[in-house]
Design a protein around this motif. Sequence first.
Motif, PDB file in Angstrom:
ATOM      1  N   UNK A   1      33.454  48.653 -31.003  1.00  0.00           N
ATOM      2  CA  UNK A   1      32.566  48.339 -29.565  1.00  0.00           C
ATOM      3  C   UNK A   1      32.922  46.647 -29.414  1.00  0.00           C
ATOM      4  N   UNK A   2      33.068  46.281 -30.578  1.00  0.00           N
ATOM      5  CA  UNK A   2      34.028  44.014 -30.045  1.00  0.00           C
ATOM      6  C   UNK A   2      35.131  44.344 -29.949  1.00  0.00           C
ATOM      7  N   UNK A   3      35.677  45.439 -29.990  1.00  0.00           N
ATOM      8  CA  UNK A   3      36.971  45.131 -29.575  1.00  0.00           C
ATOM      9  C   UNK A   3      37.271  45.695 -28.144  1.00  0.00           C
ATOM     10  N   UNK A   4      36.276  46.887 -27.417  1.00  0.00           N
ATOM     11  CA  UNK A   4      36.153  47.042 -26.464  1.00  0.00           C
ATOM     12  C   UNK A   4      35.682  45.778 -25.405  1.00  0.00           C
ATOM     13  N   UNK A   5      34.371  45.520 -26.198  1.00  0.00           N
ATOM     14  CA  UNK A   5      33.969  43.928 -25.797  1.00  0.00           C
ATOM     15  C   UNK A   5      34.743  42.392 -25.442  1.00  0.00           C
ATOM     16  N   UNK A   6      35.822  42.839 -26.205  1.00  0.00           N
ATOM     17  CA  UNK A   6      36.794  41.767 -26.088  1.00  0.00           C
ATOM     18  C   UNK A   6      37.797  41.953 -24.574  1.00  0.00           C
ATOM     19  N   UNK A   7      38.144  43.154 -24.504  1.00  0.00           N
ATOM     20  CA  UNK A   7      39.145  43.469 -23.406  1.00  0.00           C
ATOM     21  C   UNK A   7      38.114  43.226 -21.940  1.00  0.00           C
ATOM     22  N   UNK A   8      37.016  43.933 -22.171  1.00  0.00           N
ATOM     23  CA  UNK A   8      36.624  43.721 -20.851  1.00  0.00           C
ATOM     24  C   UNK A   8      36.454  41.879 -20.892  1.00  0.00           C
ATOM     25  N   UNK A   9      35.837  41.152 -21.172  1.00  0.00           N
ATOM     26  CA  UNK A   9      35.751  39.753 -21.483  1.00  0.00           C
ATOM     27  C   UNK A   9      36.984  39.390 -21.126  1.00  0.00           C
ATOM     28  N   UNK A  10      38.288  39.356 -21.389  1.00  0.00           N
ATOM     29  CA  UNK A  10      39.137  39.203 -20.908  1.00  0.00           C
ATOM     30  C   UNK A  10      40.169  39.456 -19.680  1.00  0.00           C
ATOM     31  N   UNK A  11      39.796  40.313 -19.864  1.00  0.00           N
ATOM     32  CA  UNK A  11      40.133  40.734 -18.167  1.00  0.00           C
ATOM     33  C   UNK A  11      38.838  40.252 -17.091  1.00  0.00           C
ATOM     34  N   UNK A  12      37.507  40.100 -17.532  1.00  0.00           N
ATOM     35  CA  UNK A  12      37.214  39.288 -16.831  1.00  0.00           C
ATOM     36  C   UNK A  12      37.272  38.570 -16.728  1.00  0.00           C
ATOM     37  N   UNK A  13      37.747  37.436 -17.174  1.00  0.00           N
ATOM     38  CA  UNK A  13      38.279  35.862 -17.326  1.00  0.00           C
ATOM     39  C   UNK A  13      39.300  36.371 -16.472  1.00  0.00           C
ATOM     40  N   UNK A  14      40.495  36.926 -16.598  1.00  0.00           N
ATOM     41  CA  UNK A  14      41.304  36.929 -16.096  1.00  0.00           C
ATOM     42  C   UNK A  14      41.618  37.166 -14.666  1.00  0.00           C
ATOM     43  N   UNK A  15      40.702  37.676 -14.661  1.00  0.00           N
ATOM     44  CA  UNK A  15      40.369  38.690 -12.670  1.00  0.00           C
ATOM     45  C   UNK A  15      39.049  37.311 -12.175  1.00  0.00           C
ATOM     46  N   UNK A  16      38.461  36.050 -12.588  1.00  0.00           N
ATOM     47  CA  UNK A  16      38.270  34.992 -12.562  1.00  0.00           C
ATOM     48  C   UNK A  16      39.634  34.819 -11.880  1.00  0.00           C
ATOM     49  N   UNK A  17      40.211  33.783 -13.074  1.00  0.00           N
ATOM     50  CA  UNK A  17      41.126  33.017 -12.513  1.00  0.00           C
ATOM     51  C   UNK A  17      41.706  33.785 -11.004  1.00  0.00           C
ATOM     52  N   UNK A  18      41.948  34.476 -11.763  1.00  0.00           N
ATOM     53  CA  UNK A  18      43.033  35.159 -10.793  1.00  0.00           C
ATOM     54  C   UNK A  18      42.667  35.622  -8.541  1.00  0.00           C
ATOM     55  N   UNK A  19      40.926  36.328  -8.648  1.00  0.00           N
ATOM     56  CA  UNK A  19      40.320  36.363  -7.989  1.00  0.00           C
ATOM     57  C   UNK A  19      40.467  37.532  -7.926  1.00  0.00           C
ATOM     58  N   UNK A  20      40.799  38.845  -8.666  1.00  0.00           N
ATOM     59  CA  UNK A  20      41.198  40.137  -8.352  1.00  0.00           C
ATOM     60  C   UNK A  20      39.965  40.777  -8.486  1.00  0.00           C
ATOM     61  N   UNK A  21      39.224  40.965  -8.116  1.00  0.00           N
ATOM     62  CA  UNK A  21      37.568  42.605  -8.149  1.00  0.00           C
ATOM     63  C   UNK A  21      38.072  43.660  -8.409  1.00  0.00           C
ATOM     64  N   UNK A  22      39.976  43.973  -8.066  1.00  0.00           N
ATOM     65  CA  UNK A  22      40.350  45.447  -9.143  1.00  0.00           C
ATOM     66  C   UNK A  22      40.365  44.868 -10.546  1.00  0.00           C
ATOM     67  N   UNK A  23      40.665  44.108 -10.714  1.00  0.00           N
ATOM     68  CA  UNK A  23      40.792  43.536 -12.254  1.00  0.00           C
ATOM     69  C   UNK A  23      38.956  43.253 -13.335  1.00  0.00           C
TER      70      UNK A  23
END
Length: 190
Positions: free
Chosen positions: A125-147
């Motif tokens: 659970x915590x590992x998947x939460x980490x990956x999800x939040x990290x990808x969302x952060x990268x998506x925010x920085x890069x303006x990527x709705x696909x990410x």
Amino acid sequence: MDNDVSAGSTTTSTLGQLALGLTLLAFGLGHTRVIDGVTAADSVSLATYVGGIALFVAGLFAFRDHDAFTGTAFSALGALWFTWGVTSDAQVSANAAGLFLLLFALVALSLTVAASGASTLVRGTYGLLFVGLLLLAIGQFGDSSGLAKVAGWFAAAGGLLAWYGATAALANWPTALPGRAAGRGVTATG
């Protein structure tokens, strides 16, 4: 309730995992947009009250039961969901939103690493939460709705693991993967 009888950290952990699971599942599915007309913004009330307040209170009860890891995890994640919920309609830059997500991804990473003695479901659970939040952060920085959609699937999967863990604890279902037989040169102590 008798003052000498504690609800126990198992009950607290189950409540917290259920709150985390439901919140993560709604948040994740909202980001995937797999359900027509449902977005992450639709999970704001659930995130604020169930993920924020209920999870934070479960963390306080875990601290009362002398369970520092669960108390830290639930209190920190309760703060994440409450903050996200009450500021969801605030006008912030994409970089500020990305930084918020990145900082809480680091909290999730700390929880993942610190959960070495916890069950596979908790670590997952915590590992998947980490990956999800990290990808969302990268998506925010890069303006990527696909990410953001991919991140939503990781968050939803983490929510399903947390939900299953809580449900399994209530229903006495198995929560551990079956062990494998020790191979040549492998002992019970490693």
